[in-house]
Design an enzyme around this catalytic site. Sequence first.
Site, mmCIF file in Angstrom:
data_model
loop_
_atom_site.group_PDB
_atom_site.id
_atom_site.type_symbol
_atom_site.label_atom_id
_atom_site.label_comp_id
_atom_site.label_asym_id
_atom_site.label_seq_id
_atom_site.Cartn_x
_atom_site.Cartn_y
_atom_site.Cartn_z
ATOM 1 N N GLU A 112 0.830 -1.207 0.000
ATOM 2 C CA GLU A 112 0.000 0.000 0.000
ATOM 3 C C GLU A 112 0.865 1.258 0.000
ATOM 4 O OE1 GLU A 112 -4.166 -1.137 2.026
ATOM 5 O OE2 GLU A 112 -2.452 -1.379 3.358
ATOM 6 N N GLU A 132 -4.368 -9.826 3.338
ATOM 7 C CA GLU A 132 -5.240 -9.617 4.497
ATOM 8 C C GLU A 132 -6.356 -10.645 4.631
ATOM 9 O OE1 GLU A 132 -3.155 -5.747 3.846
ATOM 10 O OE2 GLU A 132 -4.049 -7.301 2.570
#
Length: 259
Positions: A112, A132
């Site tokens: 990210e 995730e």
Amino acid sequence: MPTTGGDVLLDYGHDGQVAYLTLSNGGYTIVTMEMRAKVAQRFAEIDRDDKVRAVVVRSDGKHFTSGGDIAGFMEVEPFDLTDLGQDVTAPARSAKPVIVAVDGYCFGVGLELALSCDIRLATERSEFALPEMNLGMIPGSGGTQRLARLIGLSRAKFHILTATRIKARQALDWGLVASLYQDRAALDDGVEQLVQKLIGFSPAALRTAKEVLDRGVDGPLYTGIELERKAYSMLRATQDFAEGVKAFGEKRKPTFTGR
């Protein structure tokens, strides 16, 4: 896994024209909550320094980063997580062009962070992932949105929903990274070559091009073109543009000041 510790080192090169941001927290570079906050702090410092023309984000560990500090998230109140991502997405808000140099794993919050940078360079051994789903969670710092815009919605859904890694060669083919290098030494050389090119350009033109690209890509085509046209007109009045035209006519390298 530690819930505190680690650092985001900041040093300068090329007579202060380049800021180097280094993630430092051991071989696999676990990004703690403390480190996330420091990314934003470092970029705030960089953005206040008019001398800096380019930024390089890198890691001193064996891997760029294996992701975030999982245990650390359990120590943060859910309401406080609503602002999650404002820290590691600081590169996207910076007026300076930001290069990220990836070697090895680039997982979770590390990806990210990389997605928030303008130009991604990587080694051939690098792997990218938003894993995730393995934790019953989704990416929370821009990963779903930025990855989909870069590689396409279908590919992003597959890799996020299945937590599947993207190999370096695939990342290059899909436009996730701009260039691949054989190893870290070659990557460092590639970064320096790119830095030398960027600091030779007009800071005003670089800043404007970044803003036009970022703002225009998410809107209708006509809006982006209108934004481009107005930005072009604005740059016409700068000293840098006059210097660039003059240097072109005199067949010499221009000296840009950002004015």
